[in-house]
Enzyme design. Sequence first.
Site, mmCIF file in Angstrom:
data_model
loop_
_atom_site.group_PDB
_atom_site.id
_atom_site.type_symbol
_atom_site.label_atom_id
_atom_site.label_comp_id
_atom_site.label_asym_id
_atom_site.label_seq_id
_atom_site.Cartn_x
_atom_site.Cartn_y
_atom_site.Cartn_z
ATOM 1 N N HIS A 185 8.618 -55.120 -21.809
ATOM 2 C CA HIS A 185 7.183 -55.418 -21.825
ATOM 3 C C HIS A 185 6.537 -55.197 -20.456
ATOM 4 C CE1 HIS A 185 8.233 -57.058 -25.725
ATOM 5 N NE2 HIS A 185 6.964 -56.900 -26.034
ATOM 6 N N GLU B 287 13.666 -42.919 -27.064
ATOM 7 C CA GLU B 287 12.283 -43.381 -27.153
ATOM 8 C C GLU B 287 11.842 -43.518 -28.603
ATOM 9 O OE1 GLU B 287 10.302 -41.543 -23.119
ATOM 10 O OE2 GLU B 287 10.167 -40.376 -24.962
ATOM 11 N N CYS C 11 1.655 -37.201 -24.173
ATOM 12 C CA CYS C 11 2.427 -38.115 -23.329
ATOM 13 C C CYS C 11 1.738 -38.442 -22.005
ATOM 14 C CB CYS C 11 3.824 -37.554 -23.076
ATOM 15 S SG CYS C 11 4.815 -37.455 -24.586
ATOM 16 N N HIS D 25 0.812 -44.921 -23.634
ATOM 17 C CA HIS D 25 1.478 -45.171 -24.913
ATOM 18 C C HIS D 25 2.739 -45.982 -24.655
ATOM 19 C CE1 HIS D 25 3.518 -41.584 -23.367
ATOM 20 N NE2 HIS D 25 4.533 -41.872 -24.181
ATOM 21 N N HIS E 152 6.869 -47.335 -26.237
ATOM 22 C CA HIS E 152 8.043 -47.050 -27.059
ATOM 23 C C HIS E 152 8.864 -48.319 -27.212
ATOM 24 C CE1 HIS E 152 7.529 -42.695 -26.718
ATOM 25 N NE2 HIS E 152 7.381 -42.853 -25.407
ATOM 26 N N HIS F 34 4.097 -46.511 -20.868
ATOM 27 C CA HIS F 34 4.120 -45.587 -19.738
ATOM 28 C C HIS F 34 3.140 -44.457 -19.988
ATOM 29 C CE1 HIS F 34 7.176 -42.286 -21.114
ATOM 30 N NE2 HIS F 34 6.602 -42.818 -22.169
#
Length: 117
Positions: free
Chosen positions: A69, A107, A25, A29, A31, A14
């Site tokens: 995914h 996260e 952020c 990236h 998580h 995201h």
Amino acid sequence: MFRIRKEFHFSASHRLEHLPPDHQCARLHGHNYVVVVELSAETLNTDGFVRDYHDLADLKTYIDGQFDHRHLNDVLEVPSTAEHMARHFFDWCRARWPETSAVLVSETPKTWAEYRP
């Protein structure tokens, strides 16, 4: 009060596009998320459960099909913060299981967001 919890995992990418461009952020990236659903009841059902854990398999199916995914910016209509995700999963669970009392989203191993009305 009796409480049960079940944990689910998924991986996704995201970007928090509303943040300044120099914020880490705001960049693309990903998580390895952990979602914990909590159900509560003052009394147990005739089987001695708040709810059978097997009933919660629908959440795994939902997460696997819609979130795992995936790029969360394409999935959610709100910014894909852990806080918004906790609320999203809470609403989804509460619509199916009225005993839902909270949802937590992680996260990273050290960060958690919780939605509990």
